[in-house]
Design a protein around this motif. Structure first.
Motif, PDB file in Angstrom:
ATOM      1  N   LEU A   4       0.823  -1.206   0.000  1.00 16.66           N
ATOM      2  CA  LEU A   4       0.000   0.000   0.000  1.00 16.66           C
ATOM      3  C   LEU A   4       0.858   1.258   0.000  1.00 16.66           C
ATOM      4  CD1 LEU A   4      -2.897  -1.036   2.402  1.00 16.66           C
ATOM      5  CD2 LEU A   4      -2.964  -0.801  -0.087  1.00 16.66           C
ATOM      6  N   GLN A   5       2.007   1.190   0.627  1.00 15.54           N
ATOM      7  CA  GLN A   5       2.937   2.314   0.576  1.00 15.54           C
ATOM      8  C   GLN A   5       3.377   2.560  -0.870  1.00 15.54           C
ATOM      9  OE1 GLN A   5       6.363   1.880   3.085  1.00 15.54           O
ATOM     10  NE2 GLN A   5       7.401   3.664   2.256  1.00 15.54           N
ATOM     11  N   ALA A   6       3.715   1.480  -1.568  1.00 14.77           N
ATOM     12  CA  ALA A   6       4.098   1.601  -2.978  1.00 14.77           C
ATOM     13  C   ALA A   6       2.920   2.078  -3.821  1.00 14.77           C
ATOM     14  CB  ALA A   6       4.603   0.253  -3.491  1.00 14.77           C
ATOM     15  N   PHE A   7       1.728   1.587  -3.501  1.00 14.83           N
ATOM     16  CA  PHE A   7       0.528   1.912  -4.278  1.00 14.83           C
ATOM     17  C   PHE A   7       0.145   3.388  -4.147  1.00 14.83           C
ATOM     18  CE2 PHE A   7      -4.195   2.194  -4.281  1.00 14.83           C
ATOM     19  CZ  PHE A   7      -4.431   1.853  -5.603  1.00 14.83           C
ATOM     20  N   PHE A   8       0.069   3.900  -2.939  1.00  9.98           N
ATOM     21  CA  PHE A   8      -0.438   5.254  -2.716  1.00  9.98           C
ATOM     22  C   PHE A   8       0.598   6.351  -2.935  1.00  9.98           C
ATOM     23  CE2 PHE A   8      -3.923   3.140  -0.335  1.00  9.98           C
ATOM     24  CZ  PHE A   8      -4.991   3.771  -0.966  1.00  9.98           C
ATOM     25  N   PHE A   9       1.883   6.018  -2.809  1.00 15.80           N
ATOM     26  CA  PHE A   9       2.892   7.068  -2.923  1.00 15.80           C
ATOM     27  C   PHE A   9       3.720   6.986  -4.198  1.00 15.80           C
ATOM     28  CE2 PHE A   9       1.905   6.801   1.602  1.00 15.80           C
ATOM     29  CZ  PHE A   9       1.579   8.131   1.858  1.00 15.80           C
ATOM     30  N   LEU A  10       3.599   5.912  -4.968  1.00 15.21           N
ATOM     31  CA  LEU A  10       4.140   5.790  -6.315  1.00 15.21           C
ATOM     32  C   LEU A  10       5.662   5.774  -6.399  1.00 15.21           C
ATOM     33  CD1 LEU A  10       1.175   7.076  -6.621  1.00 15.21           C
ATOM     34  CD2 LEU A  10       1.926   7.802  -8.863  1.00 15.21           C
ATOM     35  N   VAL A  11       6.360   6.024  -5.301  1.00 18.74           N
ATOM     36  CA  VAL A  11       7.819   6.117  -5.312  1.00 18.74           C
ATOM     37  C   VAL A  11       8.427   4.743  -5.568  1.00 18.74           C
ATOM     38  CG1 VAL A  11       9.843   6.614  -3.892  1.00 18.74           C
ATOM     39  CG2 VAL A  11       7.847   8.130  -3.799  1.00 18.74           C
ATOM     40  N   ARG A  12       9.461   4.706  -6.407  1.00 17.71           N
ATOM     41  CA  ARG A  12      10.147   3.468  -6.748  1.00 17.71           C
ATOM     42  C   ARG A  12      11.654   3.675  -6.601  1.00 17.71           C
ATOM     43  NH1 ARG A  12       5.556   2.102  -6.398  1.00 17.71           N
ATOM     44  NH2 ARG A  12       4.279   0.991  -7.940  1.00 17.71           N
ATOM     45  N   ASN A  13      12.362   2.659  -6.118  1.00 22.24           N
ATOM     46  CA  ASN A  13      13.811   2.798  -5.945  1.00 22.24           C
ATOM     47  C   ASN A  13      14.556   2.742  -7.271  1.00 22.24           C
ATOM     48  OD1 ASN A  13      13.708   0.074  -6.577  1.00 22.24           O
ATOM     49  ND2 ASN A  13      14.207  -0.627  -4.506  1.00 22.24           N
ATOM     50  N   TYR A  14      13.892   2.331  -8.351  1.00 21.04           N
ATOM     51  CA  TYR A  14      14.532   2.306  -9.663  1.00 21.04           C
ATOM     52  C   TYR A  14      14.238   3.569 -10.471  1.00 21.04           C
ATOM     53  CZ  TYR A  14       9.914   0.125 -10.335  1.00 21.04           C
ATOM     54  OH  TYR A  14       8.573  -0.177 -10.301  1.00 21.04           O
ATOM     55  N   TYR A  15      13.519   4.540  -9.882  1.00 26.36           N
ATOM     56  CA  TYR A  15      13.324   5.844 -10.499  1.00 26.36           C
ATOM     57  C   TYR A  15      14.315   6.838  -9.893  1.00 26.36           C
ATOM     58  CZ  TYR A  15       8.756   4.368 -12.409  1.00 26.36           C
ATOM     59  OH  TYR A  15       7.756   3.737 -13.088  1.00 26.36           O
ATOM     60  N   SER A  16      14.629   7.871 -10.639  1.00 31.79           N
ATOM     61  CA  SER A  16      15.478   8.938 -10.114  1.00 31.79           C
ATOM     62  C   SER A  16      14.710   9.745  -9.077  1.00 31.79           C
ATOM     63  CB  SER A  16      15.930   9.859 -11.245  1.00 31.79           C
ATOM     64  OG  SER A  16      14.816  10.585 -11.761  1.00 31.79           O
ATOM     65  N   THR A  17      15.433  10.507  -8.275  1.00 35.35           N
ATOM     66  CA  THR A  17      14.799  11.360  -7.264  1.00 35.35           C
ATOM     67  C   THR A  17      13.846  12.349  -7.920  1.00 35.35           C
ATOM     68  OG1 THR A  17      16.744  11.183  -5.823  1.00 35.35           O
ATOM     69  CG2 THR A  17      15.226  13.009  -5.405  1.00 35.35           C
ATOM     70  N   ARG A  61       0.329   1.261 -12.649  1.00 35.59           N
ATOM     71  CA  ARG A  61      -0.896   1.256 -13.454  1.00 35.59           C
ATOM     72  C   ARG A  61      -2.162   1.031 -12.625  1.00 35.59           C
ATOM     73  NH1 ARG A  61       0.356  -3.047 -17.994  1.00 35.59           N
ATOM     74  NH2 ARG A  61       1.520  -3.964 -16.249  1.00 35.59           N
ATOM     75  N   PHE A  62      -2.069   0.295 -11.521  1.00 35.08           N
ATOM     76  CA  PHE A  62      -3.253   0.073 -10.691  1.00 35.08           C
ATOM     77  C   PHE A  62      -3.695   1.374 -10.028  1.00 35.08           C
ATOM     78  CE2 PHE A  62      -1.348  -4.399  -9.941  1.00 35.08           C
ATOM     79  CZ  PHE A  62      -1.788  -4.808 -11.191  1.00 35.08           C
ATOM     80  N   PHE A  63      -2.738   2.176  -9.603  1.00 30.83           N
ATOM     81  CA  PHE A  63      -3.071   3.455  -8.987  1.00 30.83           C
ATOM     82  C   PHE A  63      -3.597   4.454 -10.017  1.00 30.83           C
ATOM     83  CE2 PHE A  63      -2.099   7.832  -7.965  1.00 30.83           C
ATOM     84  CZ  PHE A  63      -2.625   7.963  -6.688  1.00 30.83           C
ATOM     85  N   LEU A  64      -2.960   4.503 -11.184  1.00 28.43           N
ATOM     86  CA  LEU A  64      -3.266   5.536 -12.175  1.00 28.43           C
ATOM     87  C   LEU A  64      -4.716   5.493 -12.646  1.00 28.43           C
ATOM     88  CD1 LEU A  64       0.021   5.447 -14.281  1.00 28.43           C
ATOM     89  CD2 LEU A  64      -0.724   7.245 -12.711  1.00 28.43           C
ATOM     90  N   LEU A  65      -5.348   4.331 -12.625  1.00 29.38           N
ATOM     91  CA  LEU A  65      -6.738   4.265 -13.064  1.00 29.38           C
ATOM     92  C   LEU A  65      -7.652   5.055 -12.135  1.00 29.38           C
ATOM     93  CD1 LEU A  65      -8.725   2.095 -11.277  1.00 29.38           C
ATOM     94  CD2 LEU A  65      -6.978   0.535 -12.135  1.00 29.38           C
ATOM     95  N   LEU A  66      -7.185   5.338 -10.915  1.00 22.43           N
ATOM     96  CA  LEU A  66      -7.975   6.114  -9.958  1.00 22.43           C
ATOM     97  C   LEU A  66      -7.771   7.619 -10.109  1.00 22.43           C
ATOM     98  CD1 LEU A  66      -7.306   3.976  -6.754  1.00 22.43           C
ATOM     99  CD2 LEU A  66      -9.375   3.950  -8.163  1.00 22.43           C
ATOM    100  N   MET A  67      -6.886   8.046 -11.012  1.00 21.25           N
ATOM    101  CA  MET A  67      -6.580   9.466 -11.149  1.00 21.25           C
ATOM    102  C   MET A  67      -7.807  10.341 -11.417  1.00 21.25           C
ATOM    103  SD  MET A  67      -3.463  10.270 -10.456  1.00 21.25           S
ATOM    104  CE  MET A  67      -3.193  11.833 -11.285  1.00 21.25           C
ATOM    105  N   PRO A  68      -8.741   9.947 -12.293  1.00 19.44           N
ATOM    106  CA  PRO A  68      -9.929  10.797 -12.486  1.00 19.44           C
ATOM    107  C   PRO A  68     -10.715  10.992 -11.200  1.00 19.44           C
ATOM    108  CG  PRO A  68      -9.757   9.184 -14.254  1.00 19.44           C
ATOM    109  CD  PRO A  68      -8.739   8.801 -13.218  1.00 19.44           C
TER     110      PRO A  68
END
Length: 375
Positions: A281-294, A351-358
């Protein structure tokens, strides 16, 4: 300047939406190109096999059929994969226009309606999927259309229910996770019913539960490299990135029913479930990934953090603006998709989180513009 802009969109609002959509689609095509790789390959291959075999190779592809059949149709009329993407893009534009029209009804002010749709177009992690043949290209559009139908509610007529059922069915036939909208939509309808209507309507919840069970049975028992037991025994946080370490200490049922296995796992491994669910849920709601840049992580986190703060701070106002049925739909949709992630894993691309963007964007904007709105 502000008054001039508002005056312009009051007269040319649909042109503004279409123009903005065209501009940003061209930008994302220039940046990303058309993506026929990755998961798109699965649907392209299945579309070719559908013609050869006169049907799907596995039952689970029924729940991806809108994308697959669109590719089949595109190939039949000789416009190929690029033609299929352009059809996905056209569907997206139509859904944006429907969504925008419904927002005008909700906000009674065209400025917030324009801001919602332009924000979604600008946010490329959400919008880029329309230039691919991933199932998200259609799924995200249909989520907007579902929101539009619910926001535009006037009365519970047979025509309205048929339209709503059609959109919900298309969602289920686009991605299996579409079934998670069944109960939120049912709850939306429930709060528009009175007296004995509510008692009779409970039968639809039973039917919805049966459908969710059947879809989970088909998907988890016909996927060659994944099943419920493997999912529950793997301490995985993010799919397609983490390894799949098997935890032999997990107590599982031998039942063939996938939902029963899930319930059994939770009740017999509760501490393990809570530990993994918290990380997912931390990954889901905050979207931060260790393989992305800061910088990339900040780009993802900043807008959603702002939306969370607006929703929390203005929640009482948002509740007044949206009304109980629509708010229940939105909150329960967030809950069920978060629950699904907590029980399985989060997605590599969010992608699971992004569908909730609207849904989240509408709630946040309702908080900002609540002073201009009244029910």
């Amino acid at each position: 300047m502000k008054n001039s802009f508002i005056s312009f969109i009051n007269k040319k609002d649909h042109y503004v939406v279409i123009t903005a959509w065209v501009i940003f689609q061209l930008i994302w095509i220039a940046v990303f190109g058309f993506d026929f790789q990755g998961e798109s390959n699965k649907y392209i291959r299945e579309a070719n096999l559908f013609v050869t075999n006169n049907g799907f190779t596995q039952h689970r592809y029924i729940f991806y059929s809108t994308t697959i059949l669109l590719i089949v149709f595109s190939n039949l009329i000789k416009i190929g994969l690029h033609g299929a993407v352009f059809m996905v893009m056209f569907i997206n534009l139509v859904c944006y226009l429907k969504f925008y029209k419904s927002l005008n009804t909700l906000f009674k002010d065209k400025l917030p309606a324009v801001l919602v749709v332009i924000f979604l177009m600008v946010f490329w992690p959400y919008q880029r999927w329309t230039v691919t043949l991933y199932s998200e290209g259609i799924f995200y559009s249909l989520v907007m259309l579902l929101c539009a139908v619910l926001i535009s509610y006037k009365k519970l007529s047979l025509k309205y229910l048929l339209g709503l059922s059609t959109v919900l069915s298309l969602l289920i036939l686009t991605r299996p996770m579409g079934v998670l909208f069944i109960i939120p939509v049912a709850m939306f309808i429930y709060f528009h019913l009175v007296g004995r209507q509510k008692i009779f309507f409970l039968l639809t919840l039973i039917a919805g539960g049966i459908l969710i069970n059947e879809v989970s049975q088909i998907v988890f028992t016909t996927t060659a490299d994944w099943d419920m037991k493997k999912a529950l025994q793997s301490d995985i946080i993010i799919a397609d990135k983490d390894d799949y370490p098997v935890n032999n200490a997990i107590i599982l049922s031998d039942s063939r029913n996938q939902l029963y296995q899930l319930i059994f796992y939770i009740t017999h491994n509760f501490s393990h479930f809570i530990m993994l669910a918290t990380k997912r849920l931390q990954a889901f709601f905050f979207l931060v990934r260790n393989y992305y840049s800061t910088l990339h992580n900040l780009f993802l986190l900043a807008p959603v953090a702002c939306m969370y703060l607006l929703i929390i701070f203005y929640f009482n106002k948002i509740r007044t603006v949206l009304g109980r049925p629509l708010l229940v739909f939105m909150l329960s949709s967030i809950f069920f998709f978060a629950l699904a992630v907590s029980l399985q894993f989060d997605d590599y691309h969010n992608r699971f989180f992004l569908l909730l963007m609207p849904i989240l964007t509408v709630m946040a904007l309702a908080g900002i513009f609540h002073k201009h709105l009244s029910k």
